[in-house]
Design an enzyme around this catalytic site. Structure first.
Site, PDB file in Angstrom:
ATOM      1  N   CYS A 116     -55.774   0.960 -70.938  1.00  0.00           N
ATOM      2  CA  CYS A 116     -55.964   0.832 -69.489  1.00  0.00           C
ATOM      3  C   CYS A 116     -55.757  -0.583 -68.979  1.00  0.00           C
ATOM      4  CB  CYS A 116     -57.346   1.333 -69.104  1.00  0.00           C
ATOM      5  SG  CYS A 116     -57.676   3.029 -69.652  1.00  0.00           S
ATOM      6  N   HIS A 259     -59.914  -1.041 -62.386  1.00  0.00           N
ATOM      7  CA  HIS A 259     -59.446   0.123 -63.122  1.00  0.00           C
ATOM      8  C   HIS A 259     -60.239   1.345 -62.682  1.00  0.00           C
ATOM      9  CE1 HIS A 259     -58.084   2.812 -66.141  1.00  0.00           C
ATOM     10  NE2 HIS A 259     -59.234   2.853 -66.767  1.00  0.00           N
ATOM     11  N   ASN A 289     -58.408   8.985 -64.062  1.00  0.00           N
ATOM     12  CA  ASN A 289     -58.041   7.810 -64.854  1.00  0.00           C
ATOM     13  C   ASN A 289     -56.616   7.987 -65.371  1.00  0.00           C
ATOM     14  OD1 ASN A 289     -57.729   5.786 -66.750  1.00  0.00           O
ATOM     15  ND2 ASN A 289     -59.675   6.161 -67.794  1.00  0.00           N
TER      16      ASN A 289
END
Length: 332
Positions: A116, A259, A289
């Site tokens: 990520c 994020h 996500n």
């Protein structure tokens, strides 16, 4: 680190697949509910790529949109870096496929894997390339087809992830007040915690075989509580360090782009930094996500919607498997 990297973001683009998978759709797959998912994650739906849609397909479309925004032709691109943990294949790199698909015939291309945190790792890598040699224009892309790594029987992970891609055009510019200037950055890694978030199978450590395929080792395995704790701590530290190097404080930040993993993580970070909710960008509810794609997709949506204006200070911060974490401060 704060440095003399004279690079600016001059264009952004993003692409999200057409298929929408809602929490109510997931209720038909696993024992869960819209209320359970929303309360614990903040996610309402996510996008899922078509079966024949590859990571490079999504990355290429995001790249085309970023190039259009920047007014740059594909052949002007000198460097392509794709951040992904879901490449089209082990090799060639996804960047090679993107180069072919968009016609960037003069570009050098390669992938990086930082989960990520990948886009911010790629951004910093591109900056040093552009400042260290003859290359002047780069495409930095975060793209993921995480649906290919999901165990759809595991309700703790299958509700979290989605597919998509975001891109930014980075150009060397020696004007200190150039729009989109990246003014500081910070990166960190702790491999001691690698087992907390991983896809254990498919590589040389655990090849997929007829004997172990039923265990689904090529899907995402996560220790959620421990990951949550480290994510908040490291993202706050990374944010504070990048701001300090830039000579700024959280009060100077117009918009935090974190994020998009979990609404509770985002809230905890904003609270610790002292940033009000209205100065935090969130699209987690729409997309879930998307790993390396989250930051560039958020940046593009903030840019196109007018949420950010020239001169605004932006703080980008991410955390991912590895563990890895990174932050960048940008004067838009």
């Amino acid at each position: 680190m704060s440095d003399n990297c004279q690079c600016s973001i001059i264009g952004t683009g993003s692409y999200m697949p057409a298929r929408v998978l809602t929490n109510h759709d997931l209720e038909k797959l696993v024992e869960t509910s819209d209320e359970w998912i929303t309360t614990r994650t903040g996610i309402k739906e996510r996008r899922i790529a078509a079966p024949d849609e590859t990571t490079s397909d999504m990355a290429s479309e995001a790249a085309r949109r970023a190039l259009h925004t920047a007014g740059i032709k594909p052949e002007e691109v000198d460097l392509i870096i794709v951040a992904t943990v879901t490449p089209d294949m082990f090799f060639p790199s996804t960047a090679c496929f993107v180069q072919k698909k968009i016609g960037a015939t003069n570009a050098v291309g390669f992938d990086i894997s930082a989960a990520c945190s990948g886009f911010l790792y790629a951004l910093q890598t591109a900056r040093h390339f552009l400042n260290g040699g003859p290359r002047k224009t780069a495409l930095v892309i975060g793209a993921e087809k995480l649906s290919s790594l999901i165990n759809w029987t595991d309700r703790n992970t299958c509700v979290l992830f989605g597919d998509g891609a975001g891109a930014a055009v980075i150009r060397w510019d020696d004007q200190p007040d150039a729009p989109g200037r990246v003014i500081s950055s910070f990166m960190g890694t702790d491999g001691n915690l690698a087992d907390l978030l991983k896809v254990p199978g498919g590589g040389t450590a655990l090849p997929i075989t007829a004997e172990n395929v039923h265990l689904r080792p090529n899907t995402i395995h996560m220790e959620g509580r421990e990951t949550f704790k480290h994510a908040v701590t490291r993202m706050c530290q990374a944010s504070e360090k990048a701001l300090k190097e830039a000579g700024l404080t959280a009060q100077d930040v117009k918009l935090v782009i974190p994020h998009q993993a979990n609404a509770r993580i985002i809230s905890a970070i904003a609270e610790r930094l002292g940033v009000p909710e209205e100065r935090t960008f969130i699209n987690l509810d729409k997309y879930g996500n998307t790993s390396a794609a989250t930051i560039p997709v958020c940046l593009d949506e903030a840019n196109r919607s007018g949420r950010i204006q020239r001169g605004d200070i932006l703080l980008l911060v991410a955390f991912g498997g590895g563990f890895t974490w990174a932050s960048s401060v940008i004067r838009w």
